[in-house]
Structures are given as C-alpha cells and as structure tokens.
Design a protein around this motif. Structure first.
Motif, PDB file in Angstrom:
ATOM      1  N   LEU A 135       0.812  -1.215   0.000  1.00  0.00           N
ATOM      2  CA  LEU A 135       0.000   0.000   0.000  1.00  0.00           C
ATOM      3  C   LEU A 135       0.847   1.267   0.000  1.00  0.00           C
ATOM      4  O   LEU A 135       0.398   2.318  -0.465  1.00  0.00           O
ATOM      5  CB  LEU A 135      -0.933   0.007   1.217  1.00  0.00           C
ATOM      6  CG  LEU A 135      -2.019  -1.067   1.243  1.00  0.00           C
ATOM      7  CD1 LEU A 135      -2.792  -1.022   2.552  1.00  0.00           C
ATOM      8  CD2 LEU A 135      -2.976  -0.899   0.066  1.00  0.00           C
ATOM      9  N   MET A 136       2.072   1.166   0.551  1.00  0.00           N
ATOM     10  CA  MET A 136       2.942   2.343   0.624  1.00  0.00           C
ATOM     11  C   MET A 136       4.213   2.117  -0.187  1.00  0.00           C
ATOM     12  O   MET A 136       5.335   2.363   0.280  1.00  0.00           O
ATOM     13  CB  MET A 136       3.292   2.661   2.086  1.00  0.00           C
ATOM     14  CG  MET A 136       2.121   3.089   2.930  1.00  0.00           C
ATOM     15  SD  MET A 136       1.261   4.568   2.315  1.00  0.00           S
ATOM     16  CE  MET A 136       2.543   5.794   2.481  1.00  0.00           C
ATOM     17  N   GLY A 137       4.048   1.668  -1.418  1.00  0.00           N
ATOM     18  CA  GLY A 137       5.185   1.497  -2.314  1.00  0.00           C
ATOM     19  C   GLY A 137       5.801   2.841  -2.682  1.00  0.00           C
ATOM     20  O   GLY A 137       5.225   3.909  -2.424  1.00  0.00           O
ATOM     21  N   PHE A 138       6.956   2.780  -3.329  1.00  0.00           N
ATOM     22  CA  PHE A 138       7.675   4.008  -3.664  1.00  0.00           C
ATOM     23  C   PHE A 138       6.837   4.917  -4.561  1.00  0.00           C
ATOM     24  O   PHE A 138       6.807   6.142  -4.370  1.00  0.00           O
ATOM     25  CB  PHE A 138       8.995   3.666  -4.352  1.00  0.00           C
ATOM     26  CG  PHE A 138       9.809   4.880  -4.717  1.00  0.00           C
ATOM     27  CD1 PHE A 138      10.453   5.625  -3.741  1.00  0.00           C
ATOM     28  CD2 PHE A 138       9.928   5.290  -6.051  1.00  0.00           C
ATOM     29  CE1 PHE A 138      11.206   6.747  -4.069  1.00  0.00           C
ATOM     30  CE2 PHE A 138      10.664   6.407  -6.391  1.00  0.00           C
ATOM     31  CZ  PHE A 138      11.309   7.132  -5.398  1.00  0.00           C
ATOM     32  N   GLY A 139       6.135   4.331  -5.515  1.00  0.00           N
ATOM     33  CA  GLY A 139       5.298   5.130  -6.415  1.00  0.00           C
ATOM     34  C   GLY A 139       4.179   5.853  -5.673  1.00  0.00           C
ATOM     35  O   GLY A 139       3.871   7.014  -5.983  1.00  0.00           O
ATOM     36  N   VAL A 140       3.587   5.182  -4.688  1.00  0.00           N
ATOM     37  CA  VAL A 140       2.527   5.804  -3.889  1.00  0.00           C
ATOM     38  C   VAL A 140       3.088   6.977  -3.079  1.00  0.00           C
ATOM     39  O   VAL A 140       2.482   8.051  -3.004  1.00  0.00           O
ATOM     40  CB  VAL A 140       1.877   4.765  -2.947  1.00  0.00           C
ATOM     41  CG1 VAL A 140       0.877   5.443  -2.011  1.00  0.00           C
ATOM     42  CG2 VAL A 140       1.193   3.674  -3.753  1.00  0.00           C
ATOM     43  N   CYS A 141       4.260   6.759  -2.462  1.00  0.00           N
ATOM     44  CA  CYS A 141       4.886   7.824  -1.656  1.00  0.00           C
ATOM     45  C   CYS A 141       5.204   9.050  -2.502  1.00  0.00           C
ATOM     46  O   CYS A 141       4.923  10.186  -2.101  1.00  0.00           O
ATOM     47  CB  CYS A 141       6.174   7.291  -1.009  1.00  0.00           C
ATOM     48  SG  CYS A 141       5.890   6.009   0.220  1.00  0.00           S
ATOM     49  N   VAL A 142       5.783   8.817  -3.682  1.00  0.00           N
ATOM     50  CA  VAL A 142       6.103   9.925  -4.579  1.00  0.00           C
ATOM     51  C   VAL A 142       4.815  10.631  -5.021  1.00  0.00           C
ATOM     52  O   VAL A 142       4.767  11.870  -5.106  1.00  0.00           O
ATOM     53  CB  VAL A 142       6.895   9.431  -5.805  1.00  0.00           C
ATOM     54  CG1 VAL A 142       7.054  10.539  -6.842  1.00  0.00           C
ATOM     55  CG2 VAL A 142       8.269   8.928  -5.375  1.00  0.00           C
ATOM     56  N   GLY A 143       3.771   9.848  -5.291  1.00  0.00           N
ATOM     57  CA  GLY A 143       2.493  10.426  -5.691  1.00  0.00           C
ATOM     58  C   GLY A 143       1.884  11.306  -4.612  1.00  0.00           C
ATOM     59  O   GLY A 143       1.346  12.386  -4.901  1.00  0.00           O
TER      60      GLY A 143
END
Length: 313
Positions: A135-143
């Motif tokens: 749920l908190m992958g790198f892409g999500v964090c950057v988003g």
C-alpha cells in the motif's frame, strides 16, 4: 479615480522588530546560530536517510522530504530577516514581496498536506501492517508528495495573485519581518468582502482538510492500538506516532492562530512572535523530535559516521 494623485507603493518597509532596536544585533546572533544548527541537523538527517538502506522506508522517505521542505521555507524567510536585523533600511520591493509570499505559502501549504500524508503512512503501518509495503510502495509515496506540492502550488498562486492584484496606494510600512498574508492584506487600499472570503476559505482548506484527514487516521490508529493485547505492544505502536502528533500539534496550533481568525483580531506583535516560532523554532525542534530521539535513526547515524570515518582513514 480617487487614487490618481496618490503614490503607488513600489516597496515595503519591514517593522517587525522595530520595537526591539537595542536587541537587534543580539537577535541576529541568536537567530543565525539557530538557523545554522537547523540547517546542519536537516543535512545530517537527509544524508543519513539517503546513505543507509535500512532507512529506505516510507516513514523515513517522508521525513527526508519534510526536512527538505523545512529547509526551503526557512531559506525563503530567514536570510532576508538576518540581513534586515543589521540593516538601517529594512525594505523589500513590491515584486520581491510577492515572490517571497508565493514561495512561503507554496512550501507551508505543501507542508500541511505532507503531514497528512505522514498520518496516512502511520495509519497503514499500524492498521494494515501485512500490506504496508504494497500500500505504501515508492510510487505511492512519490504520488502523495507530488499531490501535496500540487495543492500547495495552486493555493499559493491563487492567494498571492489575489492579494497583489489589489491596489496599494497608502502606507508601505509592514508590521512584520516577512511578507505574510495578514500584514500585507492590511496595507491594501481597497479590499472587497469577496477577496477576504476567498482567502479565508483557502486558508481553511489548507489547514482544516489536512487536519481532518490526520484526525481520521488517528481515530483509526487509536482504535487499532487499543485492540493490541499487550501493554508493551500498545506502547511500541503508539510511540511510532508520538513524534508526528507533536509536530502536527505545533504546526496547526501556530498556523490556525495566524490564519483562521477574524481580521478584526489581527495583532502585529502577536503575529510576529508566533511567526518566529514556526519559521525558526519549529524547524529547529522538528528534526530532534522526529529523528535524533529515534533509536533506529541514531543507529543508522552511527553506522554512517563509522563508515565515513573509515573511508577517510
């Protein structure tokens, strides 16, 4: 047409510390030392997070972004303030004031939404630990960071444009030490009710919406913590949120006092004192609250220092 014979304001004069004329050199030394210490701690935090793979997690990613954000918004305010403490003429051009306000609002608004993103990160870590990495992958964090910056940019652009399109024909004496919304708006020759309402609504959006998201996250977090059977487990879970809660309380407490009150209650002396706290003192304490009292971070810092000294030798 009534302003035809009045002088158009081309620069503003800062009067924020005018009542402390005899202490300005002392204030310069104190604020300079605090500022350098804050810069140093933020550089240490970001460098340690980048260098130590054990800290390549969403929580520390957000912490690194938060440190960069605080460094940037203090850079917009503090260097100019330090120069003015030693200068006889404490002025800023009309355009310079608009630019300073834009970048300050952009960074401080992004900061509010970033704190909301960090609250969501803590919610996922405690309420959905098994799915945390998904749920908190790198892409999500950057988003989430990009969304926070986009909201900050739009709100800052709208607010700054609205304020600096107002006519400024009267006094240019700004009872503050930087170009903040309330003191600049007070100098405008004409303000419509609509202008004030829109600016107030934008302030509510920046402060109330992220705060509501944080409160919802913590209601769910506390609910999950209370279901943990052992007191040690509950303490450990809550301790991961304590630093975030302290920073949120200080940030929203100061910002709400400044921006979410009627214009009739405006007090330049109170605003100057509170503004010093969130432009200088809060960025000083946040790194210590978040990282320098964190065992995992201190271990990573020791490893980074050992590796650096070994590389030098």
């Amino acid at each position: 047409m009534e302003w035809a014979n009045e002088t158009l304001v081309t620069e503003f004069v800062f009067l924020g510390f005018s009542s402390l004329a005899g202490l300005q050199r002392l204030l310069f030394v104190v604020f300079l030392l605090v500022y350098l210490f804050m810069l140093g701690t933020n550089v240490i935090i970001v460098s340690t997070i980048v260098l130590d793979r054990a800290l390549h997690t969403p929580m520390y990613f957000f912490l690194g972004v938060l440190s960069c954000s605080e460094t940037c918004y203090t850079f917009v305010i503090v260097p100019k303030m330090l120069v003015d403490l030693l200068a006889q003429k404490k002025t800023i051009s009309f355009l310079g004031c608009a630019i300073q306000m834009f970048f300050f609002l952009f960074l401080i608004c992004s900061h509010s939404f970033l704190l909301a993103a960090m609250g969501y990160d803590r919610y996922v870590a405690i309420c959905n630990p098994l799915r945390y990495t998904v749920l908190m992958g790198f892409g999500v964090c950057v988003g989430l960071v990009a969304a926070a910056c986009a909201c900050g940019f739009i709100i800052s652009l709208a607010t700054t444009s609205m304020i600096f399109h107002l006519p400024f024909h009267s006094s240019n004496q700004l009872h503050h030490f930087f170009c903040d919304v309330s003191p600049v708006l007070k100098l405008a020759s004409h303000q419509s009710y609509l202008n004030q309402l829109v600016i107030f609504v934008l302030g509510v959006f920046v402060l109330v919406i992220p705060l509501l998201l944080i409160l919802v996250s913590y209601v769910l977090i506390i609910s999950a913590i209370l279901k943990i059977p052992s007191s040690v487990g509950r303490y450990k879970a809550f301790s991961t949120c304590a630093s975030h809660l302290i920073v949120v309380t200080v940030h929203y407490g100061c910002a709400s006092f400044i921006y979410l009150r009627p214009k009739s209650n405006y007090s330049s002396s109170q605003d100057t004192l509170i503004s010093v706290s969130y432009t200088i003192l809060t960025p000083l304490f946040n790194p210590m609250i978040y990282s320098l009292r964190n065992k995992e971070f201190k271990s990573a810092l020791q490893r980074a220092m050992t590796h650096t000294s070994y590389s030098i030798n």
